[in-house]
Structure formats: C-alpha cells, structure tokens
Write a protein that holds these residues in place. Structure first.
Motif, short mmCIF file in Angstrom:
data_model
loop_
_atom_site.label_atom_id
_atom_site.label_comp_id
_atom_site.label_asym_id
_atom_site.label_seq_id
_atom_site.Cartn_x
_atom_site.Cartn_y
_atom_site.Cartn_z
N PHE A 1 2.40 5.78 5.03
CA PHE A 1 2.18 6.79 4.07
C PHE A 1 1.51 8.19 4.41
O PHE A 1 0.61 8.01 5.23
CB PHE A 1 1.79 6.50 2.82
N VAL B 1 5.90 -2.83 -2.46
CA VAL B 1 7.32 -3.14 -2.20
C VAL B 1 7.41 -3.36 -0.75
O VAL B 1 7.93 -4.60 -0.27
CB VAL B 1 8.46 -2.37 -2.61
N LEU B 2 7.09 -2.58 0.08
CA LEU B 2 7.25 -2.73 1.56
C LEU B 2 6.41 -4.05 2.07
O LEU B 2 6.76 -4.76 3.07
CB LEU B 2 6.67 -1.40 2.20
N MET B 3 5.37 -4.37 1.19
CA MET B 3 4.75 -5.55 1.83
C MET B 3 5.26 -7.04 1.34
O MET B 3 4.73 -8.04 1.35
CB MET B 3 3.21 -5.47 1.28
N GLY B 4 6.48 -6.86 0.86
CA GLY B 4 7.19 -7.84 0.35
C GLY B 4 7.09 -8.54 -0.76
O GLY B 4 7.23 -9.76 -1.21
N ASN B 5 6.42 -7.64 -1.63
CA ASN B 5 6.19 -8.19 -3.12
C ASN B 5 7.48 -7.99 -3.95
O ASN B 5 8.13 -6.90 -3.82
CB ASN B 5 4.99 -7.25 -3.97
N ASP C 1 5.02 1.76 -3.96
CA ASP C 1 6.11 1.78 -2.82
C ASP C 1 5.41 0.62 -1.67
O ASP C 1 6.38 0.01 -1.22
CB ASP C 1 6.22 3.07 -2.30
N ALA C 2 4.26 0.97 -1.45
CA ALA C 2 3.72 0.18 -0.37
C ALA C 2 3.65 -1.40 -0.62
O ALA C 2 4.03 -2.01 0.24
CB ALA C 2 2.02 0.62 -0.12
N MET D 1 2.88 6.06 -8.07
CA MET D 1 1.81 6.04 -7.06
C MET D 1 2.29 5.35 -5.66
O MET D 1 3.39 4.57 -5.88
CB MET D 1 0.69 5.29 -7.45
N GLU D 2 1.84 5.75 -4.56
CA GLU D 2 2.43 5.32 -3.53
C GLU D 2 2.07 4.01 -2.97
O GLU D 2 2.90 3.21 -2.59
CB GLU D 2 1.96 6.24 -2.18
N TYR D 3 0.97 3.37 -3.73
CA TYR D 3 0.86 2.07 -3.43
C TYR D 3 1.73 1.12 -4.26
O TYR D 3 1.84 -0.06 -3.79
CB TYR D 3 -0.77 1.95 -3.67
N PHE E 1 5.21 -12.70 3.98
CA PHE E 1 6.37 -13.19 4.88
C PHE E 1 6.19 -14.13 5.80
O PHE E 1 7.09 -14.67 6.30
CB PHE E 1 6.44 -11.75 5.60
#
Lengths: 288, 341
Positions: B105, A190-194, A187-188, A183-185, B129
């Motif tokens: 997205f 990961v982008l949010m620094g998790n 990926d999201a 699911m895209e969330y 962050f």
C-alpha cells in the motif's frame, strides 16, 4: 531523560506528539478519583454481605425515625431499621444490576452494531430504524412500560436495562466499524487471507473498542440512575428491599426526617459520579 | 530495462487483463451519474517483469491496481491468471488468488493494523495460508525480515514505533510472506523521505532478482518508474493512451500527454521547467469524459479532427503503442519555436 529523547516526535494519525512525555498525567485526577470512588463503593458493598452494624432489613433495631447519631450513623427509618446498614447492603444490588446490565448492553449492542455496520444492506437499515424506535422513547418511560409488562425482579430489571442501553452501543459500534471499514488495513487483512468475519473481529473491532469502553462508563452512570429510578417508582426490585431507589421512595412522606432519603440519594450520586469520572478519564486518554 | 532485457523476457504472461472497465455510480446534485474510473484496460504481466502504470491523480491507476489485486471487481472485462479468471465464487478460491497477487500500500500508516506487532503482521498471512507450525513460523518470519533488511529487534514493535521506511519494508515483507507471483506496488515511495527512497528502490530490485516476482508499479513519480519498470502504460482519464518499453516511451514519447508528463517532471536544468509542452487546465471529470480524444481540452497541438472520435491505440513500432492521431506534431518546428520563446 535527555532532550533528544523527550523531543522525539512521532507522526501518525494522531498528528504530531512527543513520544516519551506522558501528557495524560495532568488529567489523571479524574481517573484516580473515578477508580477510588468506584473501588470504595464496590468494597463497601461486598463487605456489607459479611458485616453490617445491624441486620440491614430487620425492623426495630432502633426506634422509628431516629436522627443520625453515633449508634445509627445515618439514622433509622419509619420501621426502625438502621439506614447505614441498609445503604451498605443495597450497594451490591444497585452496582450489580448496573454492571451486568451495562455488560449485556455492551456485548449485544457491539456485536449487532459491528455486524450490521460491516455488512450493511437491508438488515442494517432495519436495525437502525429499530434502534431509533427504542431511542425515541424517554428511557425511563420505556423502562417502566417494559418492567410492568414483564414484571419486576432482579433478572427482569437487568434485561430491561440492557434493552434500554444496547442501542447506544449498537450505533457507536456501527459508526466505528463504518469508519474503519474503509481503512487500508481492512483491505490488507483481506489480502492476508482473512475471511470477512475475521477481518471484522480480528482487525476492525479491536481497533474500535476504546470509544465503546469510555462510552460504557458514562453509560453506566446513566444506567445507575435508571435502576434506582425504577426502584423509586416501586416497580423494579420489590419495594422495601435493600435498594437505594426504593429506600428513597420509602422516605417520600418523611420530608421532615431528611436522613431517610438523603443518604441513599448520596449513594446514588456517588455511584453515578464514579462511573462518570471513569468515562471522562477514558475519553481523555482516547483523545490523547 | 534495456531492449535486450526485453527480448530475454519472452515468457508467457502469468496475468492477462482484458477489457477491464470499472464504473462507479454516484449521486451528485440529486442525479445518478456514472463515473468511469477505468476504461477498457488491456495488458499482460509476465513473470519477473515490472510494468508501470503512470498518470496524474484521477487517471484511474489506483482503481486499476485494486482490480488487479482483486480488491475491486471490474464492472466489465476479465482478469485471468494462467487462463483462469481470478474471481471465482467461494471463499477458498478467493484465498488462493490472494496468495498469487499481493499489494504494497501507498500509506504504510493506514495499511498496518495499529494493534499488531511486527511479528503478528508477518505471522498472520503465514498462518492463514500455510498453517500453524510454530517453528516454521519463526523461521519464515526471520527470513522475511532478512529479505527486507529489517532488524529482528523490531519484532515486538507496533507500527507507531517504526519509522516510515521501516513500515514500508514491513508492508513489503507482508506481501512477500505468501510468496506471490505478482506484487502491486501502489506508490511505494510516495510516503518516504528522499533519503530512504533510494534504499527502497534498491530493495525492490533485489527482491525481484531473488524471487522472480512480477511488479505492477503504480506511480506518478517518473524517476521511480524509470529506474524500476521494463514497460510503461501511460493512463489518462481511465484509458491507456500510450504503452511501450520504458526507455523508448521516455526518450521518444508518441502522445502529447506523455510528452507533457515527462517534461513536467522537475529536472536539474532550470530551462526545462519552462517547456511549452505544458498541459493547461485540469483533468476533466471522469463522469464527463470527452467524446473524442480524451486530451482535447488540454492538448497544446489539438486539431479539429481530434474531436471526431476516440483514437485507438496503434503501434508506432514493435510493442510501442500510442493513441494519438497526430504524432507528427510532437516534433513540429512551431513547437520548438514556442519552447525557445
């Protein structure tokens, strides 16, 4: 409620459904029946620890094999114990083993399943083969083998029940995580620094719990039957103790005195039914 | 958007994408085949500019976007920011890079965790962050909502209680939370109604003016591209086949594919829909790319020598590149005749 409010439509992954109408109300009787029944069983079992009409395991409170009567609602067994008191007292054993066993299986299975589903690779393949080996045995047979290997007793039975049950949770959790992983969330997140583990445990797992919860309720009804079956065979809890399965076993040679086996049997049936109804209700809510 | 604006942006690139190739191996009919999603991608992004990747579905633009956002590792080639490659070993380094490049997205439903409230969505990146100061978190969340013009009354709503436009704004706010230098916009308006599409575009422009963030816009919607992008990269079957300033590429396309793409866009005049610059057939499979020019099987003016080898990108004029060896045929009279018929 005005028509504009009730007709408000929400589009999402679940398709289109009205916002303010609660369609689950029609199916709610399974939930209430399940809650009511399990609530009754738990209450009676706990109350039995403080009060029963007679001392549950004490022989000779009545004559042997008395038919149900006002004095002994469920009759007496061959040593003259009061079956009603014994059925009450046995509840905590059966319900306790079932709940703790299911909880253990849930936690272990979900933890391992979500990790292997998320990370995949060789460990995942090995774990899956392992669960297949466990699941390829008939559960009761494997349970008997394990209990006779490690010996009976409360804790051992709980552990054995957890071993029998956890592959189901593992496979379900793994499948859920596998579908959520793309699911895209994810990926999201990961982008949010998790980090990878916090993507898994903060985002994917919480969204995977619903089917696991409804599975655990249905699974509990199965576990309740396994627990009492082990008792019936006489290798789980020590024979003669207050446990529904072993009570039925004690009445095996008393076919003409039906009440000796009938009432503990009904108790097992009610317990399994309570869990099953709950599971069914959860599953319905999940679909909606 | 104009030539003047282009000249004013003579800043150094903040990101350099060099020869990025992404292949996937798949098993079809029992045989392992290689799928080339992106082939030798090469471009730079400067601060505050908007670059558009356009192409039909299957052109590799989404894969390219994921590589830029560091969600996919390229098979070959490098992506570097300020000279340093973005992919470095170790979790800390990866975190820092995600702070610099964010992504909005395409599907706001699938990209928001259904269990998180608006507040949680925005606080999460801030916590990860910048740390955990409660007062600071509140202030930033409120600021972000104001930036994307969302009302504070939505703070405790979950995604299913938001409209499509609100969800997409939330996606943008979340990306802005970490103050990135580049935001990849993956079809930012594809999921929106026409009525909210314009608002979203205006918002994107406003945000860029205030923050000087660079956008990598991935879209097949030429109207969106035209209104936002400074430069356009036209992708076909994993390769860039034309690139240049938006207005020049749109008014004077130098590649048959670009021309067809522009003419295929619905216009007000009915006549334009019947253009001869129409590509017949389907985009070939990325597992089986033509050896010559990628467009050979669909090009309306294909020539025998087009099959010989893959044409390189060559300059038509300053920073307008095209990979067509017969650009003269684009305005050939015979084609005008076909258009008229």
């Amino acid at each position: 409620m005005t028509s504009t409010a009730t007709n408000a439509v929400q589009r999402g992954r679940g398709g289109i459904r009205p916002l303010n109408i609660k369609p689950r109300r029609t199916m709610n009787w399974t939930l209430w029946a399940g809650l009511g029944l399990s609530g009754l069983l738990v209450t009676v079992s706990i109350a039995a620890q403080f009060w029963t009409p007679y001392t549950p395991t004490k022989p000779g409170v009545g004559d042997p094999l008395m038919a149900p009567s006002a004095a002994h609602l469920f009759g007496t067994d061959k040593v003259g114990s009061d079956i009603f008191s014994k059925v009450m007292a046995a509840g905590l054993t059966d319900i306790g083993i079932t709940l703790i066993g299911v909880a253990l299986a849930f936690v272990i299975g979900t933890l391992i399943g979500s990790l292997t589903g998320f990370f995949g690779g060789a460990v995942d393949a090995i774990v899956m083969r392992g669960t297949e080996i466990i699941q390829s045995f008939p559960a009761l047979l494997l349970g008997m083998l394990l209990v006779s290997a490690v010996g009976g007793g409360l804790i051992n039975v709980v552990v054995v029940v957890a071993i029998l049950g956890f592959p189901g949770y593992l496979r379900l959790a793994r499948a859920e995580i596998l579908s959520k992983k793309s699911m895209e969330y994810a990926d999201a997140a990961v982008l949010m620094g998790n980090g990878r583990l916090s993507v898994l445990f903060k985002h994917l797992l919480p969204n995977s719990l619903k089917p696991l919860v409804s599975f655990s309720a249905i699974n509990a009804s199965w576990v309740a039957i396994i627990v009492s079956s082990l008792g019936f065979i006489g290798i789980g809890i020590e024979p003669g103790s207050a446990e529904w399965g072993s009570m039925i076993a004690a009445g095996r040679d008393q076919i003409s005195n039906w009440w000796v086996t009938f009432f503990p049997g009904v108790a097992i049936l009610l317990l399994a039914m309570a869990f099953y109804l709950l599971g069914d209700a959860f599953a319905d809510r999940e679909v909606q | 958007m104009t030539v003047n604006a282009d000249i004013s942006r003579t800043r150094l690139p903040i990101m350099r994408v060099q020869n990025v190739t992404k292949t996937f191996s798949t098993i079809s009919a029992g045989r392992r085949t290689h799928l080339t999603a992106v082939d030798q991608l090469d471009f730079t992004i400067a601060a505050g500019e908007t670059i558009a990747l356009v192409g039909e579905s299957g052109s590799g633009k989404s894969t390219a976007a994921k590589c830029v956002a560091d969600l996919l590792a390229p098979t070959e080639g490098t992506i570097s920011m300020d000279g340093a490659p973005t992919i470095r070993p170790g979790r800390r380094a990866r975190r820092r890079d995600h702070r610099r490049v964010q992504l909005v997205f395409q599907d706001p439903n699938g990209s928001l965790d259904p269990r998180q409230t608006v507040r949680q969505v925005l606080e999460e990146p801030l916590r990860n962050f910048f740390g955990n100061n409660r007062g600071e978190l509140r202030r930033r969340v409120r600021e972000l909502l104001a930036d994307v013009e969302l009302d504070e009354s939505l703070l405790n709503r979950r995604p299913r209680e938001l409209s499509g436009g609100q969800k997409q704004r939330l996606g943008l706010a979340r990306a802005l939370a970490v103050e990135p230098e580049i935001i990849v916009l993956d079809e930012p308006t594809a999921s929106l109604d026409v009525s909210t599409r314009g608002q979203m575009l205006a918002l994107l422009e406003r945000v860029q003016r205030h923050t000087d963030v660079a956008y990598l816009l991935v879209s097949h919607d030429l109207a969106v591209v035209q209104s936002l992008a400074d430069r356009v990269l036209v992708m076909y079957l994993g390769s860039i086949i034309e690139s240049g300033p938006t207005d020049r590429v749109f008014t004077n396309p130098q590649h048959p594919y670009t021309k067809a793409l522009i003419e295929a866009a619905p216009k007000m005049e009915y006549r334009a829909l019947r253009s001869a610059w129409r590509l017949d057939g389907e985009i070939p499979s990325p597992t089986d790319r033509p050896s010559g020019c990628l467009l050979t099987n669909r090009c309306p003016v294909v020539q025998p020598d087009c099959h010989a080898q893959r044409p390189p990108l060559v300059a038509v004029d300053a920073d307008h590149l095209s990979a067509c060896i017969h650009p003269e045929l684009l305005s050939a009279p015979s084609m005008d005749a076909r258009t008229a018929s």
